[in-house]
Motif scaffolding. Structure first.
Motif, PDB file in Angstrom:
ATOM      1  N   LEU A  57       0.866  -1.173   0.000  1.00 47.63           N
ATOM      2  CA  LEU A  57       0.000   0.000   0.000  1.00 47.63           C
ATOM      3  C   LEU A  57       0.899   1.218   0.000  1.00 47.63           C
ATOM      4  N   ASN A  58       0.789   2.038  -1.017  1.00 50.49           N
ATOM      5  CA  ASN A  58       1.673   3.202  -1.189  1.00 50.49           C
ATOM      6  C   ASN A  58       3.142   2.779  -1.173  1.00 50.49           C
ATOM      7  N   ASN A  59       3.427   1.654  -1.816  1.00 54.36           N
ATOM      8  CA  ASN A  59       4.775   1.104  -1.947  1.00 54.36           C
ATOM      9  C   ASN A  59       5.376   0.671  -0.606  1.00 54.36           C
ATOM     10  N   ILE A  60       4.555   0.432   0.402  1.00 56.33           N
ATOM     11  CA  ILE A  60       5.000  -0.066   1.706  1.00 56.33           C
ATOM     12  C   ILE A  60       4.476  -1.493   1.875  1.00 56.33           C
ATOM     13  N   LYS A  61       5.387  -2.437   2.076  1.00 51.42           N
ATOM     14  CA  LYS A  61       4.988  -3.827   2.281  1.00 51.42           C
ATOM     15  C   LYS A  61       4.377  -3.969   3.678  1.00 51.42           C
ATOM     16  N   THR A  62       3.256  -4.670   3.734  1.00 46.03           N
ATOM     17  CA  THR A  62       2.524  -4.796   4.993  1.00 46.03           C
ATOM     18  C   THR A  62       2.050  -6.234   5.191  1.00 46.03           C
ATOM     19  N   LYS A  63       2.041  -6.667   6.438  1.00 45.61           N
ATOM     20  CA  LYS A  63       1.528  -7.984   6.808  1.00 45.61           C
ATOM     21  C   LYS A  63       0.552  -7.778   7.958  1.00 45.61           C
ATOM     22  N   ILE A  64      -0.670  -8.309   7.805  1.00 41.41           N
ATOM     23  CA  ILE A  64      -1.679  -8.211   8.858  1.00 41.41           C
ATOM     24  C   ILE A  64      -2.108  -9.619   9.243  1.00 41.41           C
ATOM     25  N   ARG A  65      -2.281  -9.830  10.545  1.00 43.02           N
ATOM     26  CA  ARG A  65      -2.740 -11.122  11.061  1.00 43.02           C
ATOM     27  C   ARG A  65      -4.118 -10.939  11.672  1.00 43.02           C
ATOM     28  N   PHE A  66      -5.038 -11.839  11.315  1.00 46.24           N
ATOM     29  CA  PHE A  66      -6.400 -11.860  11.840  1.00 46.24           C
ATOM     30  C   PHE A  66      -6.646 -13.202  12.505  1.00 46.24           C
ATOM     31  N   ASP A  67      -7.543 -13.234  13.501  1.00 44.34           N
ATOM     32  CA  ASP A  67      -7.958 -14.531  14.027  1.00 44.34           C
ATOM     33  C   ASP A  67      -9.038 -15.091  13.099  1.00 44.34           C
ATOM     34  N   LYS A  68      -9.505 -16.291  13.373  1.00 51.36           N
ATOM     35  CA  LYS A  68     -10.483 -16.941  12.492  1.00 51.36           C
ATOM     36  C   LYS A  68     -11.869 -16.314  12.565  1.00 51.36           C
ATOM     37  N   GLU A  69     -12.073 -15.416  13.532  1.00 54.19           N
ATOM     38  CA  GLU A  69     -13.331 -14.686  13.622  1.00 54.19           C
ATOM     39  C   GLU A  69     -13.277 -13.391  12.818  1.00 54.19           C
ATOM     40  N   GLY A  70     -12.113 -13.094  12.223  1.00 53.23           N
ATOM     41  CA  GLY A  70     -11.955 -11.897  11.423  1.00 53.23           C
ATOM     42  C   GLY A  70     -11.497 -10.687  12.213  1.00 53.23           C
ATOM     43  N   ARG A  71     -11.083 -10.886  13.458  1.00 54.71           N
ATOM     44  CA  ARG A  71     -10.629  -9.772  14.298  1.00 54.71           C
ATOM     45  C   ARG A  71      -9.138  -9.512  14.079  1.00 54.71           C
ATOM     46  N   ILE A  73      -5.371  -8.782  14.771  1.00 58.88           N
ATOM     47  CA  ILE A  73      -4.456  -9.146  15.846  1.00 58.88           C
ATOM     48  C   ILE A  73      -3.206  -8.278  15.801  1.00 58.88           C
ATOM     49  N   SER A  74      -2.566  -8.208  14.628  1.00 60.20           N
ATOM     50  CA  SER A  74      -1.332  -7.430  14.551  1.00 60.20           C
ATOM     51  C   SER A  74      -1.075  -6.969  13.122  1.00 60.20           C
ATOM     52  N   CYS A  75      -0.175  -5.984  13.031  1.00 61.94           N
ATOM     53  CA  CYS A  75       0.211  -5.430  11.733  1.00 61.94           C
ATOM     54  C   CYS A  75       1.711  -5.170  11.738  1.00 61.94           C
ATOM     55  N   MET A  76       2.375  -5.490  10.644  1.00 66.48           N
ATOM     56  CA  MET A  76       3.792  -5.201  10.505  1.00 66.48           C
ATOM     57  C   MET A  76       3.983  -4.494   9.163  1.00 66.48           C
ATOM     58  N   ARG A  77       4.623  -3.338   9.199  1.00 66.76           N
ATOM     59  CA  ARG A  77       4.890  -2.574   7.981  1.00 66.76           C
ATOM     60  C   ARG A  77       6.392  -2.532   7.774  1.00 66.76           C
ATOM     61  N   MET A  78       6.835  -2.762   6.553  1.00 68.02           N
ATOM     62  CA  MET A  78       8.259  -2.822   6.227  1.00 68.02           C
ATOM     63  C   MET A  78       8.613  -1.660   5.289  1.00 68.02           C
ATOM     64  N   TYR A  79       9.357  -0.710   5.834  1.00 65.41           N
ATOM     65  CA  TYR A  79       9.740   0.469   5.080  1.00 65.41           C
ATOM     66  C   TYR A  79      11.135   0.291   4.512  1.00 65.41           C
TER      67      TYR A  79
END
Length: 81
Positions: A57-71, A73-79
């Motif tokens: 997103l906007n040339n920033i690599k991102t990883k998001i983790r969700f639980d199985k309910e869709g909530r 949990i965490s986000c990691m952005r790599m600049y």
């Protein structure tokens, strides 16, 4: 006869492997697509307890983790520099 047996064995083994792969929660996918309409290079991975999405997103690599309910949990952005 051996060829038929081997082919049958490979097909049976392959179907068990694919049956064990967890699926990504479709509610999570819909919520992500609504919130991150501009995301590119989107790749989803599912585990038994969590779903992960990797994207840019906007040339920033991102990883998001969700639980199985869709909530969320965490986000990691790599600049980069």
């Amino acid at each position: 006869m051996k060829k038929i047996f081997l082919i049958t064995l490979m097909l049976a083994t392959g179907s068990f492997i694919f049956a064990a792969i967890p699926e990504v929660n479709q509610k999570t996918v819909a919520a992500f697509e609504f919130a991150f309409k501009e995301a590119t290079e989107v790749v989803w991975y599912a585990e038994e307890t969590n779903d992960y999405v990797y994207f840019k997103l906007n040339n920033i690599k991102t990883k998001i983790r969700f639980d199985k309910e869709g909530r969320f949990i965490s986000c990691m952005r790599m600049y980069s520099e």
